[in-house]
Design an enzyme around this catalytic site. Structure first.
Site, short mmCIF file in Angstrom:
data_model
loop_
_atom_site.label_atom_id
_atom_site.label_comp_id
_atom_site.label_asym_id
_atom_site.label_seq_id
_atom_site.Cartn_x
_atom_site.Cartn_y
_atom_site.Cartn_z
N GLU A 84 40.51 45.24 40.38
CA GLU A 84 39.19 44.62 40.28
C GLU A 84 38.50 44.64 41.64
O GLU A 84 39.15 44.56 42.69
CB GLU A 84 39.31 43.18 39.78
CG GLU A 84 39.68 43.09 38.31
CD GLU A 84 39.78 41.66 37.80
OE1 GLU A 84 39.78 41.51 36.56
OE2 GLU A 84 39.84 40.72 38.60
N CYS A 95 37.15 33.93 45.04
CA CYS A 95 38.38 34.11 45.81
C CYS A 95 39.58 33.53 45.06
O CYS A 95 39.54 32.40 44.57
CB CYS A 95 38.26 33.41 47.17
SG CYS A 95 37.15 34.26 48.29
#
Length: 356
Positions: A106, A347
Site C-alpha cells: 500500500e 500512520c
C-alpha cells in the site's frame, strides 16, 4: 529478506525477461549498442522509463518502431497493477498495488495546498512487530527493489496528474533493513532526470537501526531522517517496539548526536501518543530529558487505532501538555494532523489490503 527466487520473480515478471527498470545506465547502453543503436538512445529510453513512466514500449514514440519491437522481445516494463483505491474525505488516496510476482503493498497520496506528498512502502509487510502498527501483524513477505519503491511514487503522480513535491518512507516496512534499495530509490527520486524532488523533501523513517543511521549520515545527499521513538523509557520502548530492543536508548542518543554533528541536519522524533502507556508524567519527563540540549524536532501523533489492538490515543489536551513541556526545555514539537484515518491510510494502519 527476499530470497533469490523472490528477486528473480520481482525483476523478471516471472517470464524470463528482465525488467528494464533494473538495468543500469551502462547495461542499457551496452544492450542498445548490441542492437546497433547510437548512444543517445539510452537517454531517450531512460526518460520514458523514469520521467514519463511509460507502461508500454509502444509509448516510446521517439524510438524507431523496429527498436521498440527489439526491446519488447528482450525486456519487460515491470509495472504495478492497481488492485484497489480508496479516497478519504480529506482528499488522501490509498492504493493497493500489486507487482508482477503477485506481492502487493500500500501507498498513500496526500494533497495539500497545491502540493502532493506520497507515503511509500519499502517492504511488503514488516519484521519489526511494533505493537501499535498493523503492518507488522502478518510479518515480512519480502523487501522491495528500488524501482518498486519508485514506481509507487510515479503511480500516485499519474493518478493525481500533478508533480510530487515530497516523499516519506513511512509506509510498510523498515527502510533501513532494505538500505540499498531505499537509497537507490531516494537517489532516483532526487535525480532531475527522475522525479526531480529536492533531497530535503525526501524523508526516511526508521525504528532506529543504529548501524544504518551512521551509514546514512555519510551519504553525500541531504536526505531527511526521522526516528520512530514513541518512548524514551527503555522498558516501554522494548514493549512497544520489540524489533529494536537490541538497540538501547543510550546508544540511540549517542548515535543521533554523531548524526547531527556529521550532517548538521535536524532529525525528527516521531512519538505516537497512547493513553496510559507513553503519555504519563514520567514518560513526558523522560522525553524531555532525551531531547533537551539536542538539535531535534518532535512530531507528536495521536495514535491511529488499529483493529484488534487495545491501545488507544491520548487526548488533545494531553498532546498540548507535551508541546508545552518540550518547548520549556527548548525543543520544538508539533502535533501532526493525521490524514486518511477514515480509510485506514494513516500512520500505522497500512496492512497490504484495503479495508471496507
Amino acid at each position: 529478506m527476499p530470497t533469490g527466487n523472490d528477486r528473480i520473480n520481482a525483476e523478471g515478471a516471472g517470464e524470463g525477461l528482465r525488467d528494464l527498470h533494473t538495468l543500469t545506465h551502462g547495461e542499457l547502453t551496452e544492450l542498445l549498442a548490441s542492437l546497433g543503436q547510437p548512444k543517445f538512445r539510452a537517454k531517450q529510453v531512460e526518460e520514458w522509463v523514469w520521467s514519463k513512466n511509460a507502461r508500454s514500449f509502444d509509448d516510446m514514440t521517439n524510438l524507431p518502431k523496429s527498436l521498440r519491437e527489439e526491446l519488447a522481445a528482450r525486456l519487460t516494463l515491470g509495472g504495478v497493477e492497481e488492485v484497489a483505491r480508496q479516497v478519504s474525505v480529506d482528499g488522501c488516496r490509498k492504493y493497493l498495488l500489486r507487482f508482477p510476482d503477485g506481492v502487493s503493498v500500500e501507498c498513500v497520496g496526500m494533497p495539500s495546498r497545491g502540493k502532493l506528498a506520497v507515503c511509500v512502502s519499502s517492504q511488503a509487510g514488516c519484521p519489526m512487530g511494533c505493537s501499535f502498527c498493523a503492518t507488522g501483524a502478518a510479518g515480512l513477505t519480502r523487501s522491495l527493489t528500488s524501482s518498486e519503491i519508485y514506481e509507487q511514487v510515479m503511480h500516485v503522480r499519474d493518478d493525481f496528474n500533478t508533480r510530487v513535491t515530497s516523499v516519506v518512507f513511512m509506509g510498510q516496512g523498515e527502510p533501513f533493513l532494505n538500505y540499498d534499495a531505499t537509497l537507490g530509490a531516494l537517489r532516483r527520486l532526487n535525480d532531475p532526470e527522475g522525479a526531480g524532488i529536492g533531497a530535503r523533501h525526501l524523508t526516511v523513517s526508521t525504528c532506529g537501526v543504529l548501524p544504518q543511521i551512521m551509514r546514512f549520515a555519510n551519504e553525500p545527499e541531504q536526505f531527511t531522517l526521522a526516528i520512530s521513538l514513541h518512548s524514551a523509557v527503555q522498558r516501554t520502548r522494548n514493549a512497544l517496539m520489540p524489533g529494536v530492543r537490541k538497540y538501547s536508548l543510550v546508544n540511540l542518543y549517542n548515535v543521533m548526536g554523531e548524526y547531527v554533528n556529521k550532517t548538521g541536519r535536524r532529525p525528527t522524533y516521531e512519538y505516537a501518543l497512547m493513553g496510559g502507556v507513553n503519555d504519563t508524567d514520567s514518560e513526558l519527563q523522560a522525553l524531555c530529558d532525551f531531547c533537551e540540549g539536542t538539535l531535534a524536532h518532535v512530531n507528536l501523533i495521536q495514535l491511529n487505532e488499529v483493529e484488534g489492538s487495545k491501545l488507544r490515543p491520548s487526548t488533545d489536551l494531553r498532546a498540548q501538555d507535551f508541546v508545552r513541556a518540550l518547548a520549556a526545555v527548548g525543543v520544538e514539537a508539533t502535533v501532526r494532523n493525521s490524514r486518511g484515518a477514515d480509510i485506514d491510510a494513516a500512520c500505522g494502519q497500512l496492512k497490504q489490503r484495503l479495508s471496507k
